[in-house]
Design a protein around this motif. Sequence first.
Motif, PDB file in Angstrom:
ATOM      1  N   ARG A 458       0.829  -1.212   0.000  1.00  0.00           N
ATOM      2  CA  ARG A 458       0.000   0.000   0.000  1.00  0.00           C
ATOM      3  C   ARG A 458       0.863   1.262   0.000  1.00  0.00           C
ATOM      4  NH1 ARG A 458      -5.487  -0.803   1.765  1.00  0.00           N
ATOM      5  NH2 ARG A 458      -5.483   1.274   2.678  1.00  0.00           N
ATOM      6  N   ASP A 459       1.916   1.265   0.835  1.00  0.00           N
ATOM      7  CA  ASP A 459       2.793   2.438   0.906  1.00  0.00           C
ATOM      8  C   ASP A 459       3.484   2.687  -0.438  1.00  0.00           C
ATOM      9  OD1 ASP A 459       2.115   2.811   3.524  1.00  0.00           O
ATOM     10  OD2 ASP A 459       4.014   2.095   4.369  1.00  0.00           O
ATOM     11  N   SER A 460       3.994   1.620  -1.032  1.00  0.00           N
ATOM     12  CA  SER A 460       4.713   1.785  -2.288  1.00  0.00           C
ATOM     13  C   SER A 460       3.772   2.191  -3.419  1.00  0.00           C
ATOM     14  CB  SER A 460       5.451   0.495  -2.651  1.00  0.00           C
ATOM     15  OG  SER A 460       6.293   0.696  -3.768  1.00  0.00           O
ATOM     16  N   ALA A 461       2.564   1.656  -3.421  1.00  0.00           N
ATOM     17  CA  ALA A 461       1.597   2.040  -4.461  1.00  0.00           C
ATOM     18  C   ALA A 461       1.297   3.530  -4.392  1.00  0.00           C
ATOM     19  CB  ALA A 461       0.313   1.229  -4.304  1.00  0.00           C
ATOM     20  N   SER A 462       1.212   4.059  -3.172  1.00  0.00           N
ATOM     21  CA  SER A 462       1.013   5.509  -3.022  1.00  0.00           C
ATOM     22  C   SER A 462       2.187   6.269  -3.624  1.00  0.00           C
ATOM     23  CB  SER A 462       0.855   5.847  -1.542  1.00  0.00           C
ATOM     24  OG  SER A 462       0.796   7.242  -1.341  1.00  0.00           O
ATOM     25  N   ALA A 463       3.407   5.771  -3.377  1.00  0.00           N
ATOM     26  CA  ALA A 463       4.599   6.424  -3.931  1.00  0.00           C
ATOM     27  C   ALA A 463       4.637   6.298  -5.454  1.00  0.00           C
ATOM     28  CB  ALA A 463       5.859   5.808  -3.322  1.00  0.00           C
ATOM     29  N   ILE A 464       4.152   5.175  -5.975  1.00  0.00           N
ATOM     30  CA  ILE A 464       4.124   4.987  -7.431  1.00  0.00           C
ATOM     31  C   ILE A 464       3.160   5.975  -8.081  1.00  0.00           C
ATOM     32  CG2 ILE A 464       3.405   3.391  -9.263  1.00  0.00           C
ATOM     33  CD1 ILE A 464       4.541   1.114  -7.518  1.00  0.00           C
ATOM     34  N   VAL A 465       2.009   6.197  -7.460  1.00  0.00           N
ATOM     35  CA  VAL A 465       1.058   7.177  -8.000  1.00  0.00           C
ATOM     36  C   VAL A 465       1.707   8.560  -8.030  1.00  0.00           C
ATOM     37  CG1 VAL A 465      -1.126   8.370  -7.569  1.00  0.00           C
ATOM     38  CG2 VAL A 465      -0.999   5.881  -7.330  1.00  0.00           C
ATOM     39  N   GLU A 466       2.429   8.904  -6.979  1.00  0.00           N
ATOM     40  CA  GLU A 466       3.133  10.192  -6.945  1.00  0.00           C
ATOM     41  C   GLU A 466       4.200  10.249  -8.039  1.00  0.00           C
ATOM     42  OE1 GLU A 466       5.793  12.862  -3.810  1.00  0.00           O
ATOM     43  OE2 GLU A 466       4.507  11.251  -3.065  1.00  0.00           O
ATOM     44  N   TYR A 467       4.902   9.144  -8.256  1.00  0.00           N
ATOM     45  CA  TYR A 467       5.916   9.077  -9.319  1.00  0.00           C
ATOM     46  C   TYR A 467       5.264   9.270 -10.694  1.00  0.00           C
ATOM     47  CZ  TYR A 467       9.158   6.846 -12.616  1.00  0.00           C
ATOM     48  OH  TYR A 467       9.964   6.572 -13.703  1.00  0.00           O
ATOM     49  N   LEU A 468       4.116   8.638 -10.906  1.00  0.00           N
ATOM     50  CA  LEU A 468       3.419   8.783 -12.191  1.00  0.00           C
ATOM     51  C   LEU A 468       2.934  10.214 -12.388  1.00  0.00           C
ATOM     52  CD1 LEU A 468       1.308   5.473 -12.195  1.00  0.00           C
ATOM     53  CD2 LEU A 468       3.426   5.921 -13.452  1.00  0.00           C
ATOM     54  N   ASP A 469       2.460  10.830 -11.307  1.00  0.00           N
ATOM     55  CA  ASP A 469       2.025  12.232 -11.398  1.00  0.00           C
ATOM     56  C   ASP A 469       3.187  13.146 -11.782  1.00  0.00           C
ATOM     57  OD1 ASP A 469      -0.561  11.581 -10.695  1.00  0.00           O
ATOM     58  OD2 ASP A 469      -0.305  12.061  -8.557  1.00  0.00           O
ATOM     59  N   GLN A 470       4.340  12.911 -11.155  1.00  0.00           N
ATOM     60  CA  GLN A 470       5.519  13.724 -11.460  1.00  0.00           C
ATOM     61  C   GLN A 470       5.975  13.509 -12.895  1.00  0.00           C
ATOM     62  OE1 GLN A 470       8.248  12.507  -8.423  1.00  0.00           O
ATOM     63  NE2 GLN A 470       7.360  13.844  -6.841  1.00  0.00           N
ATOM     64  N   SER A 471       5.925  12.263 -13.354  1.00  0.00           N
ATOM     65  CA  SER A 471       6.320  11.969 -14.736  1.00  0.00           C
ATOM     66  C   SER A 471       5.387  12.630 -15.729  1.00  0.00           C
ATOM     67  CB  SER A 471       6.324  10.444 -14.957  1.00  0.00           C
ATOM     68  OG  SER A 471       7.281   9.808 -14.129  1.00  0.00           O
ATOM     69  N   ALA A 472       4.079  12.614 -15.395  1.00  0.00           N
ATOM     70  CA  ALA A 472       3.107  13.253 -16.290  1.00  0.00           C
ATOM     71  C   ALA A 472       3.314  14.767 -16.318  1.00  0.00           C
ATOM     72  CB  ALA A 472       1.686  12.929 -15.816  1.00  0.00           C
TER      73      ALA A 472
END
Length: 479
Positions: A458-472
Amino acid sequence: MAENKMLKFVSVPRDMPEKRLATARREDFREIYAEFARDKAAEQSSRCSQCGVPYCQTHCPLHNNIPDWLRLTAQGRLQEAYEVSQATNTFPEICGRICPQDRLCEGNCVIEQSGHGTVTIGSVEKFITDTAWDEGWVQPIRPARERPESVGIIGAGPGGLAAADYLRRAGVQVTVYDRYDRVGGLMTYGIPGFKLEKEVVDRRTKQFEESGVEFVLNCKVGEDISFDAIRGKHDAVLIATGVYKSRDLPDSDHNGVVRAIDYLTASNRKNFGDDVPEYDSGELNAAGKKVVVIGGGDTAMDCVRTAIRQGAESVKCLYRRDRANMPGSQREVANAEEEGVELVWLSAPKGFECDAQGVRGVHVHRMRLGTPDATGRRMPEKIEGADYLEEADLVIKALGFEPEDLPTLWGVEGLEVTRWGTVRAEFGTGATSLDGVFAVGDIVRGASLVVWAIRDGRDSASAIVEYLDQSASAGVAAE
Protein backbone atom coordinates in the motif's frame (compact mmCIF):
# COMPACT_ATOMS: atom_id res chain seq x y z
CA MET A 1 -29.83 7.76 28.83
CA ALA A 2 -28.76 5.45 26.04
CA GLU A 3 -26.95 2.30 27.13
CA ASN A 4 -23.16 2.45 26.84
CA LYS A 5 -22.35 -0.50 24.62
CA MET A 6 -18.62 -0.38 25.37
CA LEU A 7 -16.34 -0.85 28.41
CA LYS A 8 -17.91 -4.21 29.32
CA PHE A 9 -14.62 -6.02 29.83
CA VAL A 10 -15.23 -6.21 33.61
CA SER A 11 -18.59 -7.98 33.31
CA VAL A 12 -18.15 -9.85 29.99
CA PRO A 13 -15.38 -12.47 29.86
CA ARG A 14 -13.15 -12.99 26.85
CA ASP A 15 -14.49 -15.59 24.45
CA MET A 16 -13.27 -17.06 21.18
CA PRO A 17 -15.31 -18.60 18.36
CA GLU A 18 -15.93 -22.29 18.90
CA LYS A 19 -12.93 -24.42 17.96
CA ARG A 20 -13.53 -27.83 16.47
CA LEU A 21 -12.31 -30.77 18.54
CA ALA A 22 -8.80 -31.93 17.69
CA THR A 23 -10.05 -35.44 16.89
CA ALA A 24 -12.37 -34.01 14.23
CA ARG A 25 -10.10 -31.37 12.72
CA ARG A 26 -7.22 -33.85 12.30
CA GLU A 27 -9.31 -35.48 9.57
CA ASP A 28 -9.58 -32.57 7.13
CA PHE A 29 -8.03 -29.28 6.00
CA ARG A 30 -10.97 -27.02 6.84
CA GLU A 31 -10.47 -24.05 9.15
CA ILE A 32 -10.59 -25.00 12.80
CA TYR A 33 -12.52 -21.98 14.16
CA ALA A 34 -16.22 -21.40 13.62
CA GLU A 35 -17.58 -17.98 12.71
CA PHE A 36 -18.82 -15.62 15.42
CA ALA A 37 -22.58 -15.14 15.45
CA ARG A 38 -23.64 -11.50 15.11
CA ASP A 39 -24.64 -11.17 18.77
CA LYS A 40 -21.42 -12.81 19.98
CA ALA A 41 -19.29 -10.52 17.79
CA ALA A 42 -21.12 -7.50 19.21
CA GLU A 43 -20.69 -8.81 22.75
CA GLN A 44 -16.94 -9.38 22.37
CA SER A 45 -16.46 -6.02 20.64
CA SER A 46 -18.21 -4.34 23.57
CA ARG A 47 -15.29 -5.40 25.80
CA CYS A 48 -13.03 -2.80 24.12
CA SER A 49 -12.02 -0.08 26.58
CA GLN A 50 -11.80 2.57 23.82
CA CYS A 51 -8.35 3.65 25.05
CA GLY A 52 -7.16 7.17 24.46
CA VAL A 53 -3.88 5.64 23.24
CA PRO A 54 -4.86 2.36 21.55
CA TYR A 55 -1.82 0.11 21.74
CA CYS A 56 -3.60 -2.46 19.57
CA GLN A 57 -3.61 0.06 16.72
CA THR A 58 -0.03 1.17 17.40
CA HIS A 59 1.27 -2.40 17.25
CA CYS A 60 -0.63 -3.28 14.08
CA PRO A 61 1.69 -2.84 11.06
CA LEU A 62 -1.24 -1.35 9.14
CA HIS A 63 -2.31 0.84 12.10
CA ASN A 64 -5.85 -0.39 11.59
CA ASN A 65 -8.53 1.71 13.29
CA ILE A 66 -9.35 -1.19 15.60
CA PRO A 67 -11.21 0.66 18.39
CA ASP A 68 -13.46 2.34 15.82
CA TRP A 69 -14.58 -0.84 14.07
CA LEU A 70 -14.99 -2.63 17.39
CA ARG A 71 -17.30 0.15 18.56
CA LEU A 72 -19.30 0.04 15.32
CA THR A 73 -19.60 -3.75 15.59
CA ALA A 74 -20.83 -3.48 19.18
CA GLN A 75 -23.45 -1.00 17.96
CA GLY A 76 -24.56 -3.34 15.16
CA ARG A 77 -23.31 -0.99 12.42
CA LEU A 78 -21.51 -3.74 10.53
CA GLN A 79 -21.32 -2.16 7.08
CA GLU A 80 -19.68 0.93 8.57
CA ALA A 81 -17.36 -1.34 10.56
CA TYR A 82 -16.35 -3.09 7.34
CA GLU A 83 -15.72 0.23 5.57
CA VAL A 84 -13.47 1.43 8.41
CA SER A 85 -11.60 -1.88 8.42
CA GLN A 86 -11.17 -1.95 4.64
CA ALA A 87 -9.92 1.65 4.60
CA THR A 88 -6.54 0.64 6.00
CA ASN A 89 -6.35 -3.07 5.18
CA THR A 90 -6.68 -4.62 1.73
CA PHE A 91 -7.42 -8.10 3.14
CA PRO A 92 -9.03 -7.89 6.60
CA GLU A 93 -10.59 -11.36 6.26
CA ILE A 94 -7.13 -12.85 5.60
CA CYS A 95 -5.35 -10.96 8.39
CA GLY A 96 -8.14 -11.94 10.76
CA ARG A 97 -7.32 -15.56 10.03
CA ILE A 98 -3.53 -15.72 9.81
CA CYS A 99 -2.02 -12.71 11.62
CA PRO A 100 -0.26 -13.63 14.87
CA GLN A 101 -2.59 -11.42 16.90
CA ASP A 102 -1.06 -12.76 20.11
CA ARG A 103 2.17 -10.97 19.15
CA LEU A 104 0.60 -7.85 17.59
CA CYS A 105 -2.76 -6.22 18.33
CA GLU A 106 -4.18 -8.62 20.93
CA GLY A 107 -0.84 -9.07 22.64
CA ASN A 108 -0.76 -5.32 23.32
CA CYS A 109 -4.41 -4.85 24.29
CA VAL A 110 -4.69 -2.65 27.39
CA ILE A 111 -7.31 -4.81 29.10
CA GLU A 112 -5.06 -7.84 28.51
CA GLN A 113 -2.33 -6.03 30.42
CA SER A 114 -4.80 -5.31 33.24
CA GLY A 115 -5.67 -9.00 33.60
CA HIS A 116 -9.12 -9.07 31.99
CA GLY A 117 -8.20 -10.98 28.84
CA THR A 118 -7.66 -9.37 25.47
CA VAL A 119 -10.42 -8.41 23.07
CA THR A 120 -10.66 -11.10 20.37
CA ILE A 121 -9.70 -8.63 17.65
CA GLY A 122 -8.77 -11.12 14.93
CA SER A 123 -12.01 -13.08 15.17
CA VAL A 124 -14.11 -9.92 15.02
CA GLU A 125 -12.07 -8.67 12.04
CA LYS A 126 -12.73 -11.94 10.21
CA PHE A 127 -16.44 -11.80 11.09
CA ILE A 128 -16.86 -8.23 9.81
CA THR A 129 -15.41 -8.92 6.37
CA ASP A 130 -16.98 -12.36 5.93
CA THR A 131 -20.30 -10.65 6.66
CA ALA A 132 -19.45 -7.98 4.08
CA TRP A 133 -18.91 -10.67 1.44
CA ASP A 134 -22.16 -12.43 2.39
CA GLU A 135 -24.13 -9.17 2.25
CA GLY A 136 -22.63 -8.05 -1.08
CA TRP A 137 -20.86 -5.01 0.37
CA VAL A 138 -17.55 -5.99 -1.25
CA GLN A 139 -17.72 -4.80 -4.84
CA PRO A 140 -15.29 -4.63 -7.77
CA ILE A 141 -13.12 -1.53 -7.82
CA ARG A 142 -14.56 1.22 -10.01
CA PRO A 143 -12.18 4.21 -10.00
CA ALA A 144 -13.69 7.66 -10.47
CA ARG A 145 -11.25 8.30 -13.33
CA GLU A 146 -9.19 5.91 -15.42
CA ARG A 147 -5.56 6.87 -16.01
CA PRO A 148 -3.52 5.94 -19.10
CA GLU A 149 -0.43 4.81 -17.17
CA SER A 150 0.20 1.15 -16.44
CA VAL A 151 2.18 -0.60 -13.72
CA GLY A 152 3.63 -4.08 -13.96
CA ILE A 153 3.73 -6.00 -10.69
CA ILE A 154 5.96 -9.07 -10.40
CA GLY A 155 4.45 -11.34 -7.77
CA ALA A 156 0.80 -12.11 -6.97
CA GLY A 157 1.31 -12.48 -3.22
CA PRO A 158 -0.08 -10.16 -0.55
CA GLY A 159 2.37 -7.30 -1.23
CA GLY A 160 1.74 -7.26 -4.97
CA LEU A 161 -2.02 -7.64 -4.58
CA ALA A 162 -2.24 -4.87 -1.97
CA ALA A 163 -0.43 -2.57 -4.39
CA ALA A 164 -2.70 -3.65 -7.25
CA ASP A 165 -5.76 -2.79 -5.17
CA TYR A 166 -4.45 0.68 -4.32
CA LEU A 167 -3.35 1.41 -7.89
CA ARG A 168 -6.67 0.37 -9.41
CA ARG A 169 -8.53 2.61 -6.96
CA ALA A 170 -6.34 5.43 -8.30
CA GLY A 171 -7.34 4.49 -11.86
CA VAL A 172 -3.94 3.06 -12.87
CA GLN A 173 -3.87 0.08 -15.25
CA VAL A 174 -2.33 -2.97 -13.58
CA THR A 175 -0.80 -6.20 -14.87
CA VAL A 176 0.42 -8.80 -12.35
CA TYR A 177 2.98 -11.44 -13.38
CA ASP A 178 3.45 -14.57 -11.30
CA ARG A 179 5.40 -17.83 -11.55
CA TYR A 180 2.50 -19.94 -10.27
CA ASP A 181 -0.74 -21.00 -11.96
CA ARG A 182 -2.92 -19.45 -9.27
CA VAL A 183 -3.01 -16.04 -7.62
CA GLY A 184 -2.04 -15.59 -3.97
CA GLY A 185 1.59 -16.63 -3.60
CA LEU A 186 2.21 -18.26 -0.22
CA MET A 187 -1.40 -17.52 0.77
CA THR A 188 -2.37 -20.08 -1.87
CA TYR A 189 0.45 -22.61 -1.87
CA GLY A 190 2.27 -22.08 1.43
CA ILE A 191 -0.41 -21.59 4.10
CA PRO A 192 -2.56 -24.70 4.68
CA GLY A 193 -6.34 -24.64 4.38
CA PHE A 194 -6.89 -25.23 8.10
CA LYS A 195 -5.57 -21.69 8.63
CA LEU A 196 -6.82 -20.09 5.41
CA GLU A 197 -9.38 -21.84 3.24
CA LYS A 198 -8.59 -21.19 -0.40
CA GLU A 199 -12.07 -19.94 -1.24
CA VAL A 200 -11.17 -16.86 0.80
CA VAL A 201 -8.26 -16.10 -1.56
CA ASP A 202 -10.22 -17.09 -4.67
CA ARG A 203 -13.02 -14.61 -4.06
CA ARG A 204 -10.47 -11.78 -3.72
CA THR A 205 -8.86 -12.94 -6.97
CA LYS A 206 -12.23 -12.76 -8.71
CA GLN A 207 -12.78 -9.25 -7.31
CA PHE A 208 -9.42 -8.16 -8.75
CA GLU A 209 -10.22 -9.64 -12.15
CA GLU A 210 -13.61 -7.90 -12.19
CA SER A 211 -11.81 -4.68 -11.19
CA GLY A 212 -9.68 -4.77 -14.34
CA VAL A 213 -6.45 -6.25 -12.98
CA GLU A 214 -4.78 -8.46 -15.59
CA PHE A 215 -3.01 -11.59 -14.35
CA VAL A 216 -0.26 -13.26 -16.37
CA LEU A 217 0.29 -16.61 -14.65
CA ASN A 218 2.77 -19.46 -15.17
CA CYS A 219 5.19 -16.68 -16.07
CA LYS A 220 8.77 -16.86 -14.86
CA VAL A 221 10.66 -13.61 -15.24
CA GLY A 222 14.02 -14.29 -16.84
CA GLU A 223 12.66 -17.32 -18.70
CA ASP A 224 9.20 -16.65 -20.15
CA ILE A 225 9.62 -12.88 -20.25
CA SER A 226 12.58 -10.63 -19.53
CA PHE A 227 12.60 -8.01 -16.81
CA ASP A 228 13.54 -5.42 -19.43
CA ALA A 229 10.47 -6.37 -21.47
CA ILE A 230 8.21 -5.82 -18.47
CA ARG A 231 9.94 -2.55 -17.71
CA GLY A 232 9.57 -1.40 -21.31
CA LYS A 233 5.87 -2.25 -21.37
CA HIS A 234 4.90 -0.31 -18.23
CA ASP A 235 5.34 3.18 -16.80
CA ALA A 236 6.54 1.70 -13.49
CA VAL A 237 7.38 -1.75 -12.15
CA LEU A 238 6.89 -3.18 -8.67
CA ILE A 239 8.91 -6.20 -7.54
CA ALA A 240 6.93 -8.22 -5.00
CA THR A 241 8.30 -11.71 -5.50
CA GLY A 242 8.63 -12.73 -1.87
CA VAL A 243 11.46 -15.04 -0.81
CA TYR A 244 11.38 -18.67 -1.88
CA LYS A 245 14.95 -19.91 -1.46
CA SER A 246 14.92 -22.28 1.51
CA ARG A 247 17.60 -22.16 4.17
CA ASP A 248 19.36 -25.50 4.22
CA LEU A 249 21.27 -27.90 6.44
CA PRO A 250 24.66 -29.35 5.56
CA ASP A 251 24.67 -32.88 4.13
CA SER A 252 20.87 -33.01 3.88
CA ASP A 253 20.55 -34.13 0.26
CA HIS A 254 18.98 -37.51 1.04
CA ASN A 255 15.79 -39.26 -0.01
CA GLY A 256 13.14 -38.43 2.55
CA VAL A 257 14.68 -35.08 3.58
CA VAL A 258 12.56 -32.38 1.94
CA ARG A 259 12.01 -28.61 1.97
CA ALA A 260 8.98 -27.19 3.75
CA ILE A 261 7.92 -25.16 0.70
CA ASP A 262 7.87 -28.26 -1.51
CA TYR A 263 5.97 -30.25 1.08
CA LEU A 264 3.32 -27.58 1.73
CA THR A 265 2.89 -26.77 -1.96
CA ALA A 266 2.30 -30.44 -2.79
CA SER A 267 -0.30 -30.71 -0.03
CA ASN A 268 -2.13 -27.58 -1.12
CA ARG A 269 -2.08 -28.67 -4.77
CA LYS A 270 -3.52 -32.04 -3.78
CA ASN A 271 -6.30 -30.31 -1.89
CA PHE A 272 -7.04 -28.28 -5.03
CA GLY A 273 -7.48 -31.59 -6.86
CA ASP A 274 -4.33 -31.19 -8.97
CA ASP A 275 -2.26 -34.11 -10.22
CA VAL A 276 0.73 -34.23 -7.84
CA PRO A 277 3.07 -37.16 -8.69
CA GLU A 278 5.45 -36.36 -5.80
CA TYR A 279 2.56 -36.67 -3.37
CA ASP A 280 1.11 -39.83 -4.89
CA SER A 281 4.52 -41.52 -4.86
CA GLY A 282 4.89 -40.81 -1.14
CA GLU A 283 7.88 -38.48 -1.57
CA LEU A 284 5.93 -35.49 -0.24
CA ASN A 285 3.26 -37.38 1.68
CA ALA A 286 3.46 -38.12 5.41
CA ALA A 287 0.89 -40.95 5.48
CA GLY A 288 2.05 -43.79 7.73
CA LYS A 289 5.46 -42.21 8.38
CA LYS A 290 7.45 -41.07 11.37
CA VAL A 291 7.83 -37.38 10.62
CA VAL A 292 10.40 -34.99 12.06
CA VAL A 293 10.12 -31.27 11.29
CA ILE A 294 13.15 -29.09 11.97
CA GLY A 295 12.37 -25.46 12.82
CA GLY A 296 10.42 -23.29 15.23
CA GLY A 297 8.45 -20.77 13.19
CA ASP A 298 4.94 -20.70 11.79
CA THR A 299 6.07 -22.65 8.71
CA ALA A 300 7.19 -25.49 10.97
CA MET A 301 3.77 -25.47 12.65
CA ASP A 302 2.10 -25.57 9.23
CA CYS A 303 4.19 -28.63 8.35
CA VAL A 304 3.57 -30.60 11.54
CA ARG A 305 -0.18 -29.94 11.44
CA THR A 306 -0.31 -30.91 7.76
CA ALA A 307 1.53 -34.17 8.51
CA ILE A 308 -1.04 -35.01 11.20
CA ARG A 309 -3.86 -34.57 8.68
CA GLN A 310 -2.08 -36.74 6.11
CA GLY A 311 -2.10 -39.64 8.57
CA ALA A 312 1.48 -39.69 9.84
CA GLU A 313 2.34 -42.41 12.36
CA SER A 314 4.02 -39.80 14.58
CA VAL A 315 5.01 -36.14 14.24
CA LYS A 316 7.79 -34.43 16.17
CA CYS A 317 9.18 -30.91 15.86
CA LEU A 318 12.79 -30.18 16.81
CA TYR A 319 13.59 -26.65 17.94
CA ARG A 320 16.93 -25.52 19.34
CA ARG A 321 15.51 -23.08 21.90
CA ASP A 322 12.67 -23.43 24.41
CA ARG A 323 8.97 -22.63 24.16
CA ALA A 324 9.37 -19.07 25.46
CA ASN A 325 11.91 -18.26 22.74
CA MET A 326 10.05 -19.85 19.85
CA PRO A 327 9.47 -17.32 17.02
CA GLY A 328 6.14 -18.75 15.88
CA SER A 329 2.66 -18.03 17.24
CA GLN A 330 2.02 -19.60 20.65
CA ARG A 331 -1.56 -20.17 19.56
CA GLU A 332 -0.33 -22.29 16.65
CA VAL A 333 1.94 -24.26 18.98
CA ALA A 334 -1.04 -24.98 21.25
CA ASN A 335 -3.16 -26.08 18.27
CA ALA A 336 -0.40 -28.40 17.10
CA GLU A 337 -0.03 -30.01 20.52
CA GLU A 338 -3.80 -30.51 20.79
CA GLU A 339 -3.71 -32.33 17.46
CA GLY A 340 -1.00 -34.75 18.58
CA VAL A 341 2.30 -33.11 17.65
CA GLU A 342 5.23 -33.58 20.04
CA LEU A 343 7.42 -30.48 20.43
CA VAL A 344 10.99 -31.43 21.29
CA TRP A 345 12.57 -28.31 22.79
CA LEU A 346 16.29 -27.56 23.04
CA SER A 347 17.13 -29.98 20.24
CA ALA A 348 19.14 -29.35 17.06
CA PRO A 349 20.00 -31.63 14.13
CA LYS A 350 23.56 -32.95 13.94
CA GLY A 351 23.20 -35.18 10.86
CA PHE A 352 21.13 -37.93 9.30
CA GLU A 353 20.99 -41.71 9.54
CA CYS A 354 20.31 -43.16 6.10
CA ASP A 355 20.22 -46.49 4.25
CA ALA A 356 19.74 -47.38 0.58
CA GLN A 357 16.05 -46.39 0.72
CA GLY A 358 16.65 -43.00 2.31
CA VAL A 359 16.54 -41.32 5.71
CA ARG A 360 15.97 -43.44 8.81
CA GLY A 361 16.63 -40.92 11.53
CA VAL A 362 18.05 -37.60 12.67
CA HIS A 363 21.10 -37.38 14.91
CA VAL A 364 20.16 -34.78 17.49
CA HIS A 365 22.20 -32.50 19.74
CA ARG A 366 20.68 -31.75 23.12
CA MET A 367 20.94 -28.00 23.76
CA ARG A 368 20.79 -25.53 26.64
CA LEU A 369 20.36 -21.75 26.61
CA GLY A 370 23.53 -19.77 27.27
CA THR A 371 24.33 -16.07 27.32
CA PRO A 372 22.20 -13.57 25.38
CA ASP A 373 23.21 -12.48 21.87
CA ALA A 374 23.12 -8.91 20.52
CA THR A 375 19.31 -9.04 20.27
CA GLY A 376 18.91 -10.19 23.87
CA ARG A 377 17.90 -13.77 23.03
CA ARG A 378 19.84 -16.44 24.89
CA MET A 379 22.04 -18.43 22.53
CA PRO A 380 21.59 -22.22 22.34
CA GLU A 381 24.67 -24.25 23.29
CA LYS A 382 25.37 -27.96 22.77
CA ILE A 383 25.36 -30.27 25.78
CA GLU A 384 28.35 -32.53 25.29
CA GLY A 385 27.63 -36.25 25.36
CA ALA A 386 23.85 -35.86 25.21
CA ASP A 387 23.32 -36.69 21.51
CA TYR A 388 20.71 -39.22 20.47
CA LEU A 389 18.98 -40.63 17.34
CA GLU A 390 15.41 -39.59 16.52
CA GLU A 391 13.81 -42.14 14.18
CA ALA A 392 12.28 -40.67 11.02
CA ASP A 393 10.97 -41.75 7.60
CA LEU A 394 10.35 -38.16 6.49
CA VAL A 395 12.30 -35.10 7.59
CA ILE A 396 11.00 -31.64 6.69
CA LYS A 397 13.36 -28.65 6.80
CA ALA A 398 11.43 -25.58 7.96
CA LEU A 399 14.36 -23.29 8.61
CA GLY A 400 13.06 -20.14 6.95
CA PHE A 401 13.56 -18.51 3.57
CA GLU A 402 16.15 -16.35 1.86
CA PRO A 403 15.95 -14.14 -1.24
CA GLU A 404 16.85 -15.45 -4.65
CA ASP A 405 19.61 -13.63 -6.52
CA LEU A 406 17.29 -11.53 -8.66
CA PRO A 407 19.93 -9.49 -10.55
CA THR A 408 21.54 -12.72 -11.80
CA LEU A 409 18.31 -14.66 -12.18
CA TRP A 410 16.71 -11.90 -14.24
CA GLY A 411 19.84 -10.57 -15.91
CA VAL A 412 19.28 -7.06 -14.50
CA GLU A 413 22.11 -4.57 -14.29
CA GLY A 414 22.00 -1.78 -11.74
CA LEU A 415 19.45 -3.34 -9.37
CA GLU A 416 21.18 -2.95 -6.02
CA VAL A 417 20.83 -5.56 -3.30
CA THR A 418 21.88 -5.64 0.34
CA ARG A 419 24.51 -7.93 1.82
CA TRP A 420 21.65 -10.28 2.71
CA GLY A 421 20.57 -10.46 -0.94
CA THR A 422 17.35 -8.51 -0.46
CA VAL A 423 16.54 -5.71 -2.91
CA ARG A 424 17.76 -2.36 -1.61
CA ALA A 425 14.71 -0.09 -1.48
CA GLU A 426 13.88 3.25 0.08
CA PHE A 427 11.98 3.02 3.35
CA GLY A 428 8.36 4.05 2.98
CA THR A 429 8.30 4.20 -0.83
CA GLY A 430 10.03 1.02 -2.01
CA ALA A 431 11.99 2.99 -4.63
CA THR A 432 15.01 1.01 -5.86
CA SER A 433 18.24 2.03 -7.58
CA LEU A 434 16.47 1.80 -10.97
CA ASP A 435 14.24 4.67 -12.06
CA GLY A 436 10.59 3.71 -11.98
CA VAL A 437 11.27 0.36 -10.30
CA PHE A 438 9.97 -0.26 -6.79
CA ALA A 439 10.13 -3.27 -4.46
CA VAL A 440 8.08 -4.38 -1.45
CA GLY A 441 7.49 -7.19 0.99
CA ASP A 442 9.78 -10.06 1.85
CA ILE A 443 12.11 -9.42 -1.08
CA VAL A 444 12.99 -6.15 0.70
CA ARG A 445 12.61 -6.88 4.42
CA GLY A 446 13.35 -10.63 4.40
CA ALA A 447 10.90 -13.37 5.38
CA SER A 448 8.17 -11.68 7.38
CA LEU A 449 4.41 -11.53 7.94
CA VAL A 450 1.60 -11.15 5.41
CA VAL A 451 0.44 -8.00 7.20
CA TRP A 452 3.83 -6.34 6.67
CA ALA A 453 3.70 -7.18 2.95
CA ILE A 454 0.27 -5.55 2.75
CA ARG A 455 1.61 -2.46 4.50
CA ASP A 456 4.57 -2.26 2.13
CA GLY A 457 2.40 -2.78 -0.94
CA ARG A 458 0.00 0.00 0.00
CA ASP A 459 2.79 2.44 0.91
CA SER A 460 4.71 1.78 -2.29
CA ALA A 461 1.60 2.04 -4.46
CA SER A 462 1.01 5.51 -3.02
CA ALA A 463 4.60 6.42 -3.93
CA ILE A 464 4.12 4.99 -7.43
CA VAL A 465 1.06 7.18 -8.00
CA GLU A 466 3.13 10.19 -6.94
CA TYR A 467 5.92 9.08 -9.32
CA LEU A 468 3.42 8.78 -12.19
CA ASP A 469 2.02 12.23 -11.40
CA GLN A 470 5.52 13.72 -11.46
CA SER A 471 6.32 11.97 -14.74
CA ALA A 472 3.11 13.25 -16.29
CA SER A 473 3.86 16.80 -15.11
CA ALA A 474 7.38 16.59 -16.51
CA GLY A 475 5.98 15.39 -19.84
CA VAL A 476 3.56 18.30 -20.05
CA ALA A 477 6.33 20.76 -19.17
CA ALA A 478 8.58 19.30 -21.90
CA GLU A 479 5.85 19.91 -24.48
